[in-house]
Design a protein around this motif. Structure first.
Motif, short mmCIF file in Angstrom:
data_model
loop_
_atom_site.label_atom_id
_atom_site.label_comp_id
_atom_site.label_asym_id
_atom_site.label_seq_id
_atom_site.Cartn_x
_atom_site.Cartn_y
_atom_site.Cartn_z
N LEU A 49 -142.30 105.45 -8.48
CA LEU A 49 -142.71 104.29 -9.08
C LEU A 49 -142.13 104.11 -10.57
CD1 LEU A 49 -146.49 104.27 -8.06
CD2 LEU A 49 -144.73 103.18 -6.65
N TYR A 102 -147.13 103.07 5.23
CA TYR A 102 -146.04 103.00 4.35
C TYR A 102 -145.23 101.97 4.81
CZ TYR A 102 -142.01 105.05 1.68
OH TYR A 102 -140.82 105.06 0.74
N GLY A 137 -147.96 101.55 -5.41
CA GLY A 137 -146.66 100.67 -5.02
C GLY A 137 -146.48 99.87 -6.65
N GLY A 158 -149.38 98.76 -2.47
CA GLY A 158 -149.95 99.67 -1.43
C GLY A 158 -150.96 99.03 -0.78
N ILE A 200 -149.25 102.79 0.99
CA ILE A 200 -147.90 102.78 0.08
C ILE A 200 -146.86 101.76 0.15
CG2 ILE A 200 -146.24 104.48 -0.77
CD1 ILE A 200 -148.68 105.85 -0.88
N GLY A 201 -146.85 100.88 -1.01
CA GLY A 201 -145.99 99.76 -0.83
C GLY A 201 -144.53 99.86 -1.64
N SER A 222 -141.71 98.05 -4.58
CA SER A 222 -141.52 97.67 -5.77
C SER A 222 -142.49 96.26 -6.02
CB SER A 222 -140.27 97.57 -6.27
OG SER A 222 -139.61 98.79 -6.04
N ASP A 224 -145.86 95.30 1.43
CA ASP A 224 -147.04 96.16 1.41
C ASP A 224 -147.45 97.23 2.31
OD1 ASP A 224 -147.76 94.41 -0.64
OD2 ASP A 224 -148.44 92.64 0.81
N GLU A 239 -145.01 93.86 -4.80
CA GLU A 239 -145.56 94.37 -3.35
C GLU A 239 -146.35 95.66 -3.95
OE1 GLU A 239 -145.00 92.21 -1.35
OE2 GLU A 239 -143.02 91.69 -1.78
#
Length: 512
Positions: free
Chosen positions: A433, A334, A385, A365, A357-358, A360, A339, A363
């Motif tokens: 997201l 995460y 992400g 995941g 999990i990335g 905004s 990233d 960037e």
């Protein structure tokens, strides 16, 4: 490492002195039994062995042994054969020219006021039952040169090692050679700030474990915390191999600047060589905010074939300069601002479970610099992400679904349902997201029609790990879109937003 050839010489130390020290000269290995000694030196090391042979240090059962040195050293009372202070190393509170082998069930407590706490110019070997406590050290809590003839740096078979250093760029354990942890418990804390090293002409920072070569972890419980600027949990110039044990790393400091080009960034675990993880548990938390505050980083290749890896970082959760390959195990990465997983070469997922999990957009995941080298050939994969910067290669051996333009609130579950309404996989979002990306792949995807449903309730899952659930029953969800993965890569929606396909009906933050 047999002990039956040890010479008959045994030195037994007990009693109390606030102004004393033990210096040992010799040409043969010997046993040093600490039997309830409380020794504070006013001149130099509390124990100073100038013998280049190994010492078998026995911590007598039921005893607590305390050693401390002064913050400034002065000449000793006695030197052998006309030697002077310049002829003898005196690097810390307990110093040995030769190898150190610790055994027994007593406690050794050290305070290194001048420089290091426990020091050897040979190797350090710790047997089960031993307790070593370094309350504080002006530099490194434990400092080991290593023995090239025996190819041993630090070997920890068991026991408890607690080390705390507040010194500038201080290390919990520093070794010129490899560090091997096979059992026991390590609690290593560093709080000193990073600095510029005049000798190396480079920056230097605190670390729980720092080696000039490799680190091997096959057992034990390691808890490493670094709170100073540029701090690191594990920092090795060679490779890192983890096959067992439970390792937890926490760093909280920010980036250190000596100049704009000479900096030191906080890292959870960093290796200049390969990182290979085949077992054990690795938990990494990097909360300091800087442009390189990364969790698990290899300047070469990273291969994960087993174990559980959980990473939370401000910047990249996992970053590799070379190839990143997963064949087994479970990986969760995460990133708060970048990233989740970032490979600067190839990214090959052939098995296991991988969740990235990335942050905004831009960037994501999971990020791979080359689409041709991004292959998902097996396992279960989730990427969430702002975007998926490169779609996986069309040569992937497992179907991949890329959903763009998705808006979803934190803690809302998304479920992929087959044509009978049974969940193939369900994932609970750890962050919100907005017009983001949700990509997934698993072996069960076939060329049939599926529904992506959101906001429902899953019950009876066969397995659950970090938000990913398999099996079970899904109820009360909202149908978001349908898709048929007839090709290897199936793309749903647009990166600018889903429009009518996913945008209506209150789908989005606060929609439920």
């Amino acid at each position: 490492m047999a002990t039956n050839d040890v010479d008959k010489t045994e030195i037994v130390v007990s009693g109390t002195s606030s102004d004393g020290g033990l210096k040992i000269y010799g040409i043969n290995k010997f046993m040093l039994t600490l039997n309830g000694v409380d020794l504070t030196s006013q001149k130099g090391p509390a124990i100073n062995s100038q013998c280049k042979k190994r010492i078998y240090v026995n911590l007598a059962e039921g005893t607590t042994n305390k050693l401390a040195d002064p913050s400034k050293y002065s000449d000793d009372t006695y030197y052998l054969n006309g030697a002077t202070a310049d002829d003898e190393d005196r690097k810390g509170c307990f110093f040995s020219e030769g190898n150190l082998i610790f055994s027994g069930t007593g406690v050794l407590e050290l305070t290194g006021n001048k420089k290091h706490g426990l020091v050897t110019d040979g190797y350090l070997y710790v047997r089960p039952g031993v307790t070593i406590v370094v309350d504080d050290a002006a530099k490194n809590a434990i400092h080991v040169k290593g023995d090239e003839d025996d190819d041993i740096g630090v070997q920890i078979m068991g026991g408890l090692i607690y080390a705390n250093t507040t010194g500038e760029a201080g290390k919990g354990i520093k070794c010129d050679m490899k560090v091997e942890v096979m059992g026991g418990e390590l609690q290593l804390n560093t709080s000193g700030e990073a600095c510029y090293d005049e000798d190396d002409k480079d920056t230097s920072s605190g670390a729980g474990i720092k080696t000039d070569t490799d680190v091997y972890i096959s057992g034990g419980t390691l808890t490493l915390k670094a709170t100073g600027t540029g701090g690191k949990g594990i920092n090795c110039d060679g490779k890192l191999e983890v096959s067992g044990g439970v390792t937890t790393v926490t760093t909280t400091g920010g980036k250190y600047y000596y100049t704009q080009s000479l900096t030191s960034s906080p890292k959870g675990v960093k290796a200049d060589g390969d990182i290979n993880i085949s077992g054990g548990t690795l938990n990494i938390y990097v909360s300091g905010k800087s442009d390189s505050s990364e969790g698990l980083e290899s300047k070469s290749n990273m291969t994960i074939s087993g174990g559980d890896i959980y990473v939370w970082a401000y910047e990249d959760g996992i970053n590799t300069s070379g190839n990143f390959t997963v064949t087994g195990g479970r990986v969760y990465a995460y990133s708060s601002a970048n990233d989740g997983i970032d490979s600067n070469s190839g990214l090959y997922i052939n098995g296991g479970t991988v969740i990235g999990i990335g942050g905004s957009s831009p960037e994501g995941g999971i990020d791979c610099d080359s689409s041709n080298k991004f292959q998902i050939n097996g396992g279960t994969v989730i990427s969430a992400g702002g975007t998926l910067q490169s779609n996986p290669s069309s040569s992937c051996q497992q179907k991949v679904v890329v959903v763009n333009g998705i808006t979803v609130s934190k803690d809302v579950a998304l479920s992929v349902l087959d044509s009978s309404g049974a969940p193939v996989l369900t994932f609970t979002m750890p962050r919100s997201l907005s017009s983001g990306n949700f990509t997934f792949s698993c072996a069960d995807l076939a060329s049939s029609t599926y529904t992506l449903s959101g906001g429902g309730t899953l019950s009876g899952a066969t397995s659950t790990w970090n938000g990913l659930s398999l099996g079970g029953s899904w109820a009360d969800g909202t149908s978001l879109t349908t898709f048929t993965p007839s090709s290897t890569i199936t793309t749903v929606g647009n990166s600018g937003g889903m429009g009518g396909g996913m945008g209506g009906g209150g789908w989005g933050p606060g929609g439920w």
